[in-house]
Scaffold this motif. Structure first.
Motif, PDB file in Angstrom:
ATOM      1  N   SER A 301      29.581  40.347  47.902  1.00 59.67           N
ATOM      2  CA  SER A 301      29.172  41.284  46.988  1.00 59.67           C
ATOM      3  C   SER A 301      30.173  41.359  45.648  1.00 59.67           C
ATOM      4  CB  SER A 301      29.337  42.456  47.705  1.00 59.67           C
ATOM      5  OG  SER A 301      30.606  42.857  47.853  1.00 59.67           O
ATOM      6  N   GLN A 302      29.689  42.099  44.640  1.00 59.95           N
ATOM      7  CA  GLN A 302      30.478  41.783  43.267  1.00 59.95           C
ATOM      8  C   GLN A 302      31.841  42.114  43.709  1.00 59.95           C
ATOM      9  OE1 GLN A 302      29.007  44.565  40.153  1.00 59.95           O
ATOM     10  NE2 GLN A 302      29.578  42.985  38.877  1.00 59.95           N
ATOM     11  N   LYS A 303      32.078  43.097  44.490  1.00 58.65           N
ATOM     12  CA  LYS A 303      33.578  43.605  44.935  1.00 58.65           C
ATOM     13  C   LYS A 303      34.102  42.509  45.420  1.00 58.65           C
ATOM     14  CE  LYS A 303      33.827  48.361  45.306  1.00 58.65           C
ATOM     15  NZ  LYS A 303      32.822  48.987  44.659  1.00 58.65           N
ATOM     16  N   ASN A 304      33.827  41.627  46.091  1.00 57.79           N
ATOM     17  CA  ASN A 304      34.396  40.657  47.153  1.00 57.79           C
ATOM     18  C   ASN A 304      34.525  39.287  46.545  1.00 57.79           C
ATOM     19  OD1 ASN A 304      34.955  42.565  48.895  1.00 57.79           O
ATOM     20  ND2 ASN A 304      33.207  42.281  49.891  1.00 57.79           N
ATOM     21  N   ILE A 305      33.903  38.972  45.332  1.00 57.64           N
ATOM     22  CA  ILE A 305      33.939  37.533  44.820  1.00 57.64           C
ATOM     23  C   ILE A 305      35.125  37.272  43.698  1.00 57.64           C
ATOM     24  CG2 ILE A 305      31.815  36.923  45.903  1.00 57.64           C
ATOM     25  CD1 ILE A 305      30.693  37.239  42.889  1.00 57.64           C
ATOM     26  N   ASP A 306      35.537  36.294  43.572  1.00 61.92           N
ATOM     27  CA  ASP A 306      36.436  35.780  42.519  1.00 61.92           C
ATOM     28  C   ASP A 306      35.984  36.084  41.190  1.00 61.92           C
ATOM     29  OD1 ASP A 306      38.471  35.566  44.501  1.00 61.92           O
ATOM     30  OD2 ASP A 306      37.877  33.202  44.538  1.00 61.92           O
ATOM     31  N   ASN A 307      34.598  35.740  41.104  1.00 59.44           N
ATOM     32  CA  ASN A 307      34.119  35.770  39.649  1.00 59.44           C
ATOM     33  C   ASN A 307      33.109  36.876  39.459  1.00 59.44           C
ATOM     34  OD1 ASN A 307      32.604  34.243  41.393  1.00 59.44           O
ATOM     35  ND2 ASN A 307      31.532  33.154  39.751  1.00 59.44           N
ATOM     36  N   PRO A 308      33.226  38.336  39.560  1.00 57.99           N
ATOM     37  CA  PRO A 308      32.302  39.439  39.698  1.00 57.99           C
ATOM     38  C   PRO A 308      31.261  38.999  38.346  1.00 57.99           C
ATOM     39  CG  PRO A 308      34.476  40.306  39.339  1.00 57.99           C
ATOM     40  CD  PRO A 308      34.788  38.645  39.713  1.00 57.99           C
TER      41      PRO A 308
END
Ligand SMILES: Cc1cc2nc3c(=O)[nH]c(=O)nc-3n(C[C@H](O)[C@H](O)[C@H](O)COP(=O)(O)O)c2cc1C
Length: 327
Positions: A301-308
């Protein structure tokens, strides 16, 4: 391999839900779907017009076109409310997965009382397919948002079974609306409703509906919004539209869906295809050393990735400006 997932307070044995369609109006098909491994079944929707017509309270403003009037009358003759209640009761007896009734609605008028009748018939849960095409130029966005909130409030006052809302993507403040719906006591949001498109026949020179079935490309829309709202929304999220294989199920779970709904692929490949989708999910899990599907919900999810930013506007700048990168 554990494919179970929690959705709307139920422990589903698989994340694939048979979405509402003509197929889930038939007990024979419902039984096949359950045998082949769906985690839950959303029954064919009953329309608020059907409820109002049987109660003799369908107001003239519904019937803007004679053709619509004729269609509703004819449809209601062939699909009675009693039949729907029998469908709920029989499905409940025949399958061991949650049976979710569905109402397609666009107002919060008298029909809402029927939600209680649906609960009494034994439905495990209720999905409200709030189906409003914001096509009236006089209707402001906030008015449409209020209709959604009013429907939820009125139905919630009448039933105690869990409620899901299947919503449209047509909101100017979509993230805000998803959040605001999620805090109104519903258990899940289904992203999104799918509206058939009109097409022009150049030979006959007329306009007709097209693409009753989705294409896999259409999954980008729910995938993006689930990815952005996972961890923000205060209820479960289910992805619907364009899910045609096991890999796409995994993708939607990785971005944050608790479950997915499928319809078109069942028409194209039959209920037995659920088995193939489940096998493909299990193979992917084995190859990636994933034991439980629940453990990977929202990992990307957007919260959990390095490149949101990959979910956002800057990507358009990148891919639309550099010709070589686009290729
Ligand atoms: C033939 C057909 C009938 C449908 N009937 C309903 C319905 O009664 N209520 C509803 O909420 N959605 C209905 N849908 C929409 C599906 O539940 C689903 O949201 C949509 O088709 C997108 O999923 P898909 O890409 O897997 O088809 C119907 C879809 C199809 C193809």
């Amino acid at each position: 391999m554990d494919l179970s997932t929690n959705y709307m307070g139920f422990k589903l044995k698989s994340p694939i839900i048979a979405g509402s369609s003509g197929m889930t109006n038939s007990i024979a098909e419902i039984v096949k779907l359950a045998k082949n491994g769906v985690g839950a079944i959303v029954l064919k929707s009953i329309f608020e017009e059907q409820i109002l017509l049987e109660a003799n309270s369908l107001r003239p403003e519904y019937l803007t076109h004679t053709e619509a009037n004729d269609y509703i009358n004819q449809y209601t003759r062939h699909h009675s409310l009693d039949d729907y209640l029998k469908l709920i009761e029989t499905a409940q007896k025949e399958v061991d997965v949650p049976v979710i009734a569905s109402i397609n609605c666009a107002t919060s008028v008298e029909w809402v009382s029927f939600a209680k009748t649906i609960e009494d018939a034994g439905a495990d849960a209720l999905e409200l397919n709030i189906f409003i095409l914001p096509a009236d130029r006089r209707q402001k966005g906030e008015h449409i948002e209020k209709i959604y909130f009013d429907i939820i409030r009125e139905v919630k006052e009448r039933v105690s079974i869990p409620i899901a809302v299947k919503m449209s993507p047509y909101f100017s403040g979509l993230a805000n609306m998803i959040f605001n719906l999620s805090i109104r006591g519903i258990k899940a949001l289904v992203l999104f409703n799918r509206f058939y498109s009109p097409d022009v026949d150049l030979k006959k020179l007329d306009v007709h509906p097209t693409n009753v079935f989705s294409s896999p490309k259409e999954n980008g829309l729910p995938l993006r919004w689930i990815g952005m709202m996972a961890g923000e929304a205060r209820c479960d999220l289910a992805a619907a539209t364009g899910i045609h294989d096991g890999e796409t199920v995994i993708k939607n779970i990785l971005v944050g869906a608790h479950a997915v709904q499928v319809a078109s692929v069942l028409y194209k490949k039959g209920p037995e295809y659920i088995r193939t989708m489940i096998n493909d999910i299990e193979n992917w899990m084995a190859n990636n050393k994933v034991d439980t599907l629940e453990g990977i919900i929202g990992k990307l999810s957007q919260k959990n990735i390095d490149n949101p930013v990959v979910y956002e506007r800057s990507q358009f700048m990148k891919y639309y400006s550099d010709y070589k990168e686009t290729l």
